[in-house]
Enzyme design. Sequence first.
Site, PDB file in Angstrom:
ATOM      1  N   LEU A 145       0.846  -1.181   0.000  1.00  0.00           N
ATOM      2  CA  LEU A 145       0.000   0.000   0.000  1.00  0.00           C
ATOM      3  C   LEU A 145       0.891   1.242   0.000  1.00  0.00           C
ATOM      4  O   LEU A 145       1.949   1.248   0.636  1.00  0.00           O
ATOM      5  CB  LEU A 145      -0.911   0.035   1.239  1.00  0.00           C
ATOM      6  CG  LEU A 145      -1.948  -1.081   1.383  1.00  0.00           C
ATOM      7  CD1 LEU A 145      -2.667  -0.959   2.724  1.00  0.00           C
ATOM      8  CD2 LEU A 145      -2.951  -1.060   0.241  1.00  0.00           C
ATOM      9  N   ASP A 146       0.454   2.293  -0.700  1.00  0.00           N
ATOM     10  CA  ASP A 146       1.171   3.556  -0.662  1.00  0.00           C
ATOM     11  C   ASP A 146       1.219   4.089   0.765  1.00  0.00           C
ATOM     12  O   ASP A 146       0.367   3.761   1.598  1.00  0.00           O
ATOM     13  CB  ASP A 146       0.465   4.600  -1.540  1.00  0.00           C
ATOM     14  CG  ASP A 146       0.578   4.296  -3.029  1.00  0.00           C
ATOM     15  OD1 ASP A 146       1.448   3.490  -3.396  1.00  0.00           O
ATOM     16  OD2 ASP A 146      -0.211   4.873  -3.795  1.00  0.00           O
ATOM     17  N   LYS A 147       2.173   4.961   1.005  1.00  0.00           N
ATOM     18  CA  LYS A 147       2.316   5.569   2.331  1.00  0.00           C
ATOM     19  C   LYS A 147       1.019   6.235   2.781  1.00  0.00           C
ATOM     20  O   LYS A 147       0.599   6.087   3.933  1.00  0.00           O
ATOM     21  CB  LYS A 147       3.454   6.590   2.323  1.00  0.00           C
ATOM     22  CG  LYS A 147       3.659   7.296   3.659  1.00  0.00           C
ATOM     23  CD  LYS A 147       4.832   8.266   3.604  1.00  0.00           C
ATOM     24  CE  LYS A 147       5.019   8.957   4.956  1.00  0.00           C
ATOM     25  NZ  LYS A 147       6.178   9.886   4.948  1.00  0.00           N
TER      26      LYS A 147
ATOM     27  N   THR B 121      -1.988   5.581   1.976  1.00  0.00           N
ATOM     28  CA  THR B 121      -3.156   4.695   1.979  1.00  0.00           C
ATOM     29  C   THR B 121      -3.212   3.851   3.243  1.00  0.00           C
ATOM     30  O   THR B 121      -2.226   3.230   3.632  1.00  0.00           O
ATOM     31  CB  THR B 121      -3.119   3.774   0.752  1.00  0.00           C
ATOM     32  OG1 THR B 121      -2.939   4.560  -0.421  1.00  0.00           O
ATOM     33  CG2 THR B 121      -4.394   2.968   0.634  1.00  0.00           C
TER      34      THR B 121
END
Length: 242
Positions: free
Chosen positions: A63-65, A67
């Site tokens: 997951l992106d930072k 998110t």
Amino acid sequence: MTRETIESDAKYANYFSLLYENDDFIVINKQANINFHSEDGEFGVVVAAEKALACKLYSVHRLDKMTSGLLLLAKSSAIAAQLAALFFEHKIQKYYLAISAQKPKKKQGLIKGGMEKSRRSMWKLTKQHKNLAITQFFSYSLENGKRLFIVKPHTGKTHQIRVALKSIGSAICGDPLYAEKSSLTASYDRAYLHAYQIDFSLHNQQFSFQALAEFGDLFRSECCLAKLQELGAVSDLAWPKI
């Protein structure tokens, strides 16, 4: 370490909460604004989970930072390989929540296009099929002009959901890369993208996990929570076949 111990330890609660654990894998609810990998002297969410549970963990997706939400981590390289194969074969279904302050060009449908690097660390959607990204969504009206999106990515490209919603005129609230500057000045307390539900089968057992975002005024609003309760299992929405 039990779930209760982790949740009572602020050091780890700032990174994640433990949703489920068995002999093969764990499912955690990652907090927003936490790195996936360790960097700049700060350990990431995977290392935090390893420290909290005192075991080696293997990532199979990320997951992106910005998110938050559900993250599946294997307890062995063998299980990691099996889960990675399921992802590759599109046999693990993931569903995300997003909130935008802009009305989309269409209320539901399919967003399809090639992902191409743009300026800074951004990506853009093109009409080409190279590095193809496929995303389905439904959207619902919330209060104060906001819209809730239920998003099902069929591919796993970098920034896919963020770019897809931007392409239909509905950049995610608080997104530091893709939201308009005017949106960033609205004092959003986070970027509003959350991995909400994940469904898969492993060793002939069906698994389905769903978790609300633990932080974010818009995600925690009565209007948003009521809509999610009304929708129930978002996998049961009328998703057309691709």
